[in-house]
Structures are given as structure tokens and as C-alpha cells.
Write an enzyme that holds these catalytic residues in place. Structure first.
Site, PDB file in Angstrom:
ATOM      1  N   CYS A 146      55.815 -11.339  49.305  1.00 43.00           N
ATOM      2  CA  CYS A 146      55.811 -10.977  50.371  1.00 43.00           C
ATOM      3  C   CYS A 146      55.535 -12.382  51.537  1.00 43.00           C
ATOM      4  O   CYS A 146      55.569 -12.152  52.717  1.00 43.00           O
ATOM      5  CB  CYS A 146      54.182 -10.235  50.564  1.00 43.00           C
ATOM      6  SG  CYS A 146      54.337  -8.501  49.688  1.00 43.00           S
ATOM      7  N   HIS A 169      51.946 -10.021  57.470  1.00 42.16           N
ATOM      8  CA  HIS A 169      52.985  -8.868  56.489  1.00 42.16           C
ATOM      9  C   HIS A 169      52.437  -7.763  56.547  1.00 42.16           C
ATOM     10  O   HIS A 169      51.122  -7.817  56.585  1.00 42.16           O
ATOM     11  CB  HIS A 169      52.457  -9.859  55.320  1.00 42.16           C
ATOM     12  CG  HIS A 169      52.883  -8.846  54.302  1.00 42.16           C
ATOM     13  ND1 HIS A 169      54.243  -7.910  53.881  1.00 42.16           N
ATOM     14  CD2 HIS A 169      52.240  -7.962  53.131  1.00 42.16           C
ATOM     15  CE1 HIS A 169      54.380  -7.548  52.873  1.00 42.16           C
ATOM     16  NE2 HIS A 169      53.013  -7.526  51.950  1.00 42.16           N
ATOM     17  N   ASN A 179      54.724  -0.804  52.827  1.00 46.36           N
ATOM     18  CA  ASN A 179      55.261  -2.706  52.008  1.00 46.36           C
ATOM     19  C   ASN A 179      56.811  -2.913  52.103  1.00 46.36           C
ATOM     20  O   ASN A 179      57.452  -2.501  50.543  1.00 46.36           O
ATOM     21  CB  ASN A 179      54.096  -3.036  51.213  1.00 46.36           C
ATOM     22  CG  ASN A 179      53.902  -3.981  51.173  1.00 46.36           C
ATOM     23  OD1 ASN A 179      54.932  -4.767  51.503  1.00 46.36           O
ATOM     24  ND2 ASN A 179      53.084  -4.240  50.207  1.00 46.36           N
TER      25      ASN A 179
END
Ligand code: ACO
Length: 325
Positions: free
Chosen positions: A112, A252, A282
Site C-alpha cells: 500500500c 491510504h 482497499n
């Protein structure tokens, strides 16, 4: 005077998978997913939507906004953990797709945090060569890296891509003000993805359960909040700024509970925080550049705005980047 974002772009696959759709796949419920994660929908790539293909579409948008041609790009970086091939890199596939023939291209595997690590590399490259134009992309097809029988993980992730073109401007106020990136390989077992097993039967890893994400959710949650808080504190300290100086935080998009906890710890009001996790889940390395592009196209980013990014992901990798737009 320094590195700025000249243009942004994003690409989301057209297929929407809702929480209600997921109820047909695993033992879960819309209510459980919404309350635990904030996620309502995610996108799933189909034919013609491989990682490099959505990455290339996001890149084309960013180039067009920046007024830069693909041939002007000297460095092309893709943050990804879900390219359709391990080699060549996703970045090389994007390069041939958009015709960035004068660039050198490679992937950054930092989960990420891949996009923020890429921005950091781009900034250093541009400081060394002020003429350079760098394309940084975060792109993922995580739907191909999930165990769709594991309700602990398959409900969390989605596919997508976002891109930014970076270059140098002479305006003194506008630049990347500071970065604070970290990693810690000691905690890898809390979040990881296996490689494919070797085709040599003598060398097969007996316990390899396949190529998908494996995660200790509760542990990841705790580390994610603490690490992003520390990364933000570090970059603010290093630049002599406070959280009150920040106009926008683009974190994020992991899940809403992590982000709410982070806002509380940082003492930043929700109006200053960009949230789109409900729409896309996500998307790992793609989540920050997708949110950045949406924020930019909504007209929320004007020269002089102070923008903070922070990320956390498998590795563990984490960090924060502060820039004056
Ligand atoms: N639907 C219904 N029930 C579920 C589901 C599901 N999809 N998944 C788990 N459960 C059940 C569990 O089996 C457990 O049942 P039990 O009590 O009978 O054993 C119960 O729900 C509670 O499970 P927990 O795992 O303790 O639930 P928790 O409140 O911790 O929420 C979650 C799980 C959402 C994964 C949370 O831990 C989390 O958000 N972790 C962060 C993970 C993350 O964001 N990872 C992304 C990668 S890293 C990053 O991007 C930052």
C-alpha cells in the site's frame, strides 16, 4: 522551487461488486462489512482490465492533464503487488502500452506504500535532473490475489489505478516539503502474499497455500494506526509544521475504522480528510493516487495548498509525504 505534481489520472474497472454480491460468495453480510470497514462497493477487473491496462489509462489521463507526452517521460515507476506477470514488470508493460519510449521503467513492491515510495524516488530523480518528467503510478488487480473463500480478507480489497506526472517548477512555494518513509520486515507474517509454487516437484514448498493475501486483521489494524500516526508526526516535526497547517490529508484508504482512529490520534477534522474507501475498498498502492485524482478533479487542489499523504501496508511498509501543491 522543486518537484510538483503536473497532472493526475485514474482508472477504475467497470464491474462493481457490492457487499450484497459478496453475501452470495462467503458467509458475510452487508451490515458486518459496512460497520467493520466502511466499504460498500469495490471494483473488479475484467477482460481488457489487467493491471498494466488500467495503469496505462490512468497514466494517459495524467499526461493529458500535465500537457506532457509519453515520449517526454524519463522515468516510469509503478507501485504494484498484483501485476499479471512477475517479469517483465508492470511498468515495462505500461511503457509499451503508452509509448514512453525514452523512459526507464520498473516496479516498486511496497504494497500500500508503493505510490508514496514512488513519489520519493521521483522527487530525488527530479532534483538531480530538473528537466526530468516522471510518471508514478499505483495500480492493482487484487481480485486476482484473493482467496474468495476467506471472508476475513476478500471483502476488503478492490482493483484500480491512479497516476501522477511530476516535474520541476521554479515557484518557490511549490514543492515536496518532506518525506518520512519506513519499513520493518520483522513483522511480515502479519500480512503477506505467497509466490506461485515452483514447478520443480523436488523444490515445492509443502505449505504454500497459493497466491493470495493472508492477514492477521486485528494486529494489522493496531500497527497501521500507530505507524501512520508516527510517520505524520515525523514529517511534521522535520518540516517545522503542525497538523493545523495541513489543508488536506489524503491517506491510504484501508478501512474507515483505521482512518477514524488515525484522525482522532492526529486531531485532524474529518472535513480535511479525503475518504473514498466506501466506493472502492482497499486498492493498495492505487488508493492514494485514485483519491488524489478525484480530489484534484473536484478542484480542491490549488497552488499553495498544503497536502499530506500517509500510507501503511504489507512488509510492513509505511510513510508520510508532505507537499505544497
Ligand atoms: N463477515 C462476517 N463475519 C466475519 C467476517 C466477515 N467478512 N470476517 C470475520 N468475521 C467474523 C470472525 O470470524 C469473528 O467471528 P468469531 O468471533 O465467531 O470468531 C468476528 O467476525 C470478529 O472477527 P475479527 O477478525 O476479530 O474482527 P475485527 O473487528 O478485527 O474486524 C477486520 C476484522 C475488519 C479485518 C479488522 O481487523 C481490520 O480492519 N483490520 C485491518 C486490516 C486491513 O485493513 N488490512 C488491509 C491491508 S493493510 C492496510 O491496508 C492498512
Amino acid at each position: 522551487m522543486g518537484t510538483v505534481v503536473l497532472g493526475t489520472g485514474s482508472c477504475l474497472p467497470s464491474r462493481v461488486l457490492s457487499n450484497v454480491d459478496l453475501e452470495q460468495i462467503v458467509d458475510t453480510s452487508d451490515e458486518w462489512i459496512r460497520t467493520r470497514t466502511g466499504i460498500e462497493n469495490r471494483r473488479i477487473g475484467g477482460p481488457g482490465e489487467k493491471t498494466y491496462q488500467i495503469a496505462a489509462r490512468a497514466a494517459s489521463e495524467a499526461l493529458s492533464m500535465a500537457g506532457v507526452t509519453a515520449a517526454d517521460i524519463s522515468l516510469l515507476i509503478v507501485g504494484t503487488i498484483s501485476s499479471h506477470m512477475l517479469m517483465p514488470s508492470c511498468a515495462c508493460f505500461v511503457q509499451q502500452e503508452i509509448g514512453a519510449d525514452n523512459a526507464f521503467a520498473y516496479d516498486v513492491n511496497a504494497a500500500c506504500s508503493g505510490f508514496l515510495y514512488g513519489l520519493d524516488i521521483a522527487d530525488k530523480h527530479i532534483r538531480a535532473d530538473r528537466q526530468a518528467k516522471v510518471l508514478v503510478i499505483g495500480a492493482e488487480a487484487l481480485s486476482s490475489r484473493l482467496n474468495w473463500q476467506d471472508r476475513n480478507t476478500c471483502i476488503l480489497f478492490g482493483d484500480g489505478a491512479g497516476a501522477a506526472v511530476l516535474g520541476h517548477v521554479e515557484d518557490e512555494r511549490r514543492r515536496i516539503l518532506g518525506t518520512n518513509h519506513r519499513s520493518d520486515g520483522r513483522l511480515w507474517q502479519l500480512l503477506y502474499m505467497h509466490q506461485s509454487p515452483s514447478t520443480n516437484p523436488d523444490l515445492l514448498v509443502p505449505d504454500n497455500p497459493g497466491v493470495h493475501i493472508i492477514m492477521e486483521g486485528r494486529e494489522v489494524f493496531k500497527h497501521a494506526v500507530k505507524a501512520m500516526e508516527d510517520a505524520v508526526d515525523g514529517v511534521l516535526r522535520a518540516t517545522g509544521m503542525s497538523i493545523w497547517d495541513i489543508d488536506l490529508l489524503i491517506p491510504h484508504q484501508a478501512n474507515i475504522r483505521i482512518l477514524k482512529k488515525l484522525m482522532e490520534r492526529l486531531d485532524i477534522p474529518e472535513e480535511k480528510v479525503i475518504l473514498n474507501v466506501m466506493h472502492y475498498g482497499n486498492t493498495s498502492a492505487a488508493s492514494i493516487p485514485i483519491a488524489l485524482d478525484e480530489t484534484n478533479r473536484a478542484g480542491l487542489l490549488q497552488p499553495g495548498k498544503t497536502v499530506l499523504f500517509c500510507s501503511f501496508g504489507g512488509g510492513f511498509t509505511w510513510g508520510a509525504t508532505l507537499l505544497r501543491w
